[in-house]
Scaffold this motif. Structure first.
Motif, PDB file in Angstrom:
ATOM      1  N   LEU A  16     -18.832 -10.911 -22.085  1.00  0.00           N
ATOM      2  CA  LEU A  16     -17.794 -10.347 -21.225  1.00  0.00           C
ATOM      3  C   LEU A  16     -16.446 -10.972 -21.556  1.00  0.00           C
ATOM      4  N   PRO A  17     -15.349 -10.252 -21.293  1.00  0.00           N
ATOM      5  CA  PRO A  17     -14.029 -10.852 -21.467  1.00  0.00           C
ATOM      6  C   PRO A  17     -13.873 -12.015 -20.479  1.00  0.00           C
ATOM      7  N   ALA A  18     -13.224 -13.076 -20.912  1.00  0.00           N
ATOM      8  CA  ALA A  18     -13.021 -14.258 -20.060  1.00  0.00           C
ATOM      9  C   ALA A  18     -11.889 -13.991 -19.076  1.00  0.00           C
ATOM     10  N   GLU A  19     -12.199 -13.199 -18.068  1.00  0.00           N
ATOM     11  CA  GLU A  19     -11.240 -12.870 -17.017  1.00  0.00           C
ATOM     12  C   GLU A  19     -11.999 -12.846 -15.693  1.00  0.00           C
ATOM     13  N   PRO A  20     -11.301 -12.913 -14.562  1.00  0.00           N
ATOM     14  CA  PRO A  20     -11.979 -13.040 -13.269  1.00  0.00           C
ATOM     15  C   PRO A  20     -13.074 -12.000 -12.995  1.00  0.00           C
ATOM     16  N   SER A  21     -12.916 -10.785 -13.471  1.00  0.00           N
ATOM     17  CA  SER A  21     -13.943  -9.765 -13.227  1.00  0.00           C
ATOM     18  C   SER A  21     -15.277 -10.114 -13.869  1.00  0.00           C
ATOM     19  N   ARG A  27     -22.898 -11.510 -12.317  1.00  0.00           N
ATOM     20  CA  ARG A  27     -23.835 -11.479 -11.187  1.00  0.00           C
ATOM     21  C   ARG A  27     -24.528 -10.120 -11.086  1.00  0.00           C
ATOM     22  N   GLN A  28     -23.768  -9.039 -11.246  1.00  0.00           N
ATOM     23  CA  GLN A  28     -24.364  -7.697 -11.190  1.00  0.00           C
ATOM     24  C   GLN A  28     -25.377  -7.508 -12.310  1.00  0.00           C
ATOM     25  N   THR A  29     -25.046  -7.989 -13.491  1.00  0.00           N
ATOM     26  CA  THR A  29     -25.975  -7.875 -14.617  1.00  0.00           C
ATOM     27  C   THR A  29     -27.241  -8.664 -14.330  1.00  0.00           C
ATOM     28  N   ALA A  30     -27.088  -9.878 -13.802  1.00  0.00           N
ATOM     29  CA  ALA A  30     -28.259 -10.696 -13.466  1.00  0.00           C
ATOM     30  C   ALA A  30     -29.145  -9.975 -12.456  1.00  0.00           C
ATOM     31  N   GLN A  32     -29.371  -6.819 -11.861  1.00  0.00           N
ATOM     32  CA  GLN A  32     -29.981  -5.646 -12.480  1.00  0.00           C
ATOM     33  C   GLN A  32     -31.150  -6.023 -13.382  1.00  0.00           C
ATOM     34  N   VAL A  33     -30.950  -6.993 -14.272  1.00  0.00           N
ATOM     35  CA  VAL A  33     -32.040  -7.321 -15.198  1.00  0.00           C
ATOM     36  C   VAL A  33     -33.202  -7.975 -14.471  1.00  0.00           C
ATOM     37  N   LEU A  34     -32.932  -8.796 -13.466  1.00  0.00           N
ATOM     38  CA  LEU A  34     -34.033  -9.397 -12.712  1.00  0.00           C
ATOM     39  C   LEU A  34     -34.856  -8.321 -12.009  1.00  0.00           C
ATOM     40  N   THR A  35     -34.176  -7.334 -11.434  1.00  0.00           N
ATOM     41  CA  THR A  35     -34.883  -6.228 -10.790  1.00  0.00           C
ATOM     42  C   THR A  35     -35.709  -5.451 -11.810  1.00  0.00           C
ATOM     43  N   GLU A  36     -35.104  -5.159 -12.966  1.00  0.00           N
ATOM     44  CA  GLU A  36     -35.830  -4.429 -14.018  1.00  0.00           C
ATOM     45  C   GLU A  36     -37.049  -5.204 -14.489  1.00  0.00           C
ATOM     46  N   TRP A  37     -36.972  -6.534 -14.483  1.00  0.00           N
ATOM     47  CA  TRP A  37     -38.084  -7.361 -14.937  1.00  0.00           C
ATOM     48  C   TRP A  37     -39.106  -7.608 -13.838  1.00  0.00           C
ATOM     49  N   GLY A  38     -38.857  -7.061 -12.646  1.00  0.00           N
ATOM     50  CA  GLY A  38     -39.815  -7.184 -11.564  1.00  0.00           C
ATOM     51  C   GLY A  38     -39.688  -8.441 -10.735  1.00  0.00           C
ATOM     52  N   VAL A  39     -38.580  -9.148 -10.828  1.00  0.00           N
ATOM     53  CA  VAL A  39     -38.387 -10.337 -10.003  1.00  0.00           C
ATOM     54  C   VAL A  39     -37.939  -9.882  -8.619  1.00  0.00           C
ATOM     55  N   ASN A  40     -38.642 -10.320  -7.613  1.00  0.00           N
ATOM     56  CA  ASN A  40     -38.339  -9.985  -6.227  1.00  0.00           C
ATOM     57  C   ASN A  40     -36.947 -10.495  -5.878  1.00  0.00           C
ATOM     58  N   ALA A  41     -36.033  -9.593  -5.500  1.00  0.00           N
ATOM     59  CA  ALA A  41     -34.658  -9.974  -5.161  1.00  0.00           C
ATOM     60  C   ALA A  41     -34.607 -10.951  -3.996  1.00  0.00           C
ATOM     61  N   GLY A  42     -35.629 -10.975  -3.159  1.00  0.00           N
ATOM     62  CA  GLY A  42     -35.682 -11.896  -2.034  1.00  0.00           C
ATOM     63  C   GLY A  42     -36.297 -13.242  -2.357  1.00  0.00           C
ATOM     64  N   HIS A  43     -36.690 -13.449  -3.601  1.00  0.00           N
ATOM     65  CA  HIS A  43     -37.281 -14.732  -3.992  1.00  0.00           C
ATOM     66  C   HIS A  43     -36.293 -15.854  -3.698  1.00  0.00           C
ATOM     67  N   ALA A  44     -36.789 -16.970  -3.241  1.00  0.00           N
ATOM     68  CA  ALA A  44     -35.941 -18.098  -2.834  1.00  0.00           C
ATOM     69  C   ALA A  44     -35.068 -18.644  -3.959  1.00  0.00           C
ATOM     70  N   THR A  45     -35.402 -18.404  -5.204  1.00  0.00           N
ATOM     71  CA  THR A  45     -34.617 -18.902  -6.332  1.00  0.00           C
ATOM     72  C   THR A  45     -33.462 -17.975  -6.695  1.00  0.00           C
ATOM     73  N   VAL A  46     -33.568 -16.704  -6.398  1.00  0.00           N
ATOM     74  CA  VAL A  46     -32.592 -15.723  -6.877  1.00  0.00           C
ATOM     75  C   VAL A  46     -31.195 -15.955  -6.302  1.00  0.00           C
ATOM     76  N   PRO A  48     -29.668 -18.712  -4.947  1.00  0.00           N
ATOM     77  CA  PRO A  48     -29.024 -19.880  -5.541  1.00  0.00           C
ATOM     78  C   PRO A  48     -28.738 -19.706  -7.033  1.00  0.00           C
ATOM     79  N   ALA A  49     -29.614 -19.027  -7.756  1.00  0.00           N
ATOM     80  CA  ALA A  49     -29.375 -18.801  -9.192  1.00  0.00           C
ATOM     81  C   ALA A  49     -28.099 -17.996  -9.396  1.00  0.00           C
ATOM     82  N   LEU A  50     -27.872 -16.994  -8.552  1.00  0.00           N
ATOM     83  CA  LEU A  50     -26.650 -16.196  -8.665  1.00  0.00           C
ATOM     84  C   LEU A  50     -25.410 -17.023  -8.340  1.00  0.00           C
TER      85      LEU A  50
END
Length: 154
Positions: A16-21, A27-30, A32-46, A48-50
């Motif tokens: 990504l370009p090194a700018e505030p966006s 975070r949006q990419t993370a 999306q890919v976690l959801t695609e990989w089947g990681v539960n969005a409510g998992h206790a690690t998700v 804090p990881a974001l």
């Protein structure tokens, strides 16, 4: 780290370009890919990881521009592990330490507090040419890690 990544079947890289966006996009990419990989969005690690990811991308933008006009994020997941790295082309390798009496807080102190609180690890790895670095975060991803392959369910 190479051995760890080889054992994590799901990998994704985004630059990504090194700018505030970039913080929002990372975070949006993370998410999306976690959801695609089947990681539960409510998992206790998700959550804090974001937060950790957002802080690392923010630090990269604040401290690495110039010379780095972009930031690259690597995401990887396996049955029991979530790993990600934020890479820029500033050669300075920050010291990773917990918040404490000598280090009252701030970005990397927050990153370390969250990472170690989850039982994870953080490491800074310099580029082979000495002109950049990556900060790697590895977090345990035990139950309830739901996968689309049915290995574990929440």
């Amino acid at each position: 780290m190479t051995t760890l990544l080889e054992s994590l079947p799901h990998r994704h890289v985004v630059t990504l370009p090194a700018e505030p966006s970039a913080v929002r996009l990372a975070r949006q990419t993370a998410e999306q890919v976690l959801t695609e990989w089947g990681v539960n969005a409510g998992h206790a690690t998700v959550g804090p990881a974001l937060l950790i990811l957002g802080e690392l991308v923010t630090n990269s933008i604040r401290h690495a521009v110039p010379p780095s006009d972009q930031v690259t994020i690597v995401f990887a997941v396996g049955a029991n592990c979530l790993a990600f790295a934020v890479h820029d082309r500033r050669p300075h390798q920050p010291r990773l330490c917990d918040a404490g009496a000598g280090n009252p807080g701030g970005g990397l102190a927050t990153v370390m507090k969250l990472t170690t609180g989850l039982g994870g690890t953080a490491v800074v790895r310099g580029d082979g040419d000495g002109r950049g670095k990556s900060i790697w975060i590895t977090l345990p991803l035990g139950p309830p890690y739901a996968t689309t392959q049915g290995r574990r369910q929440a």
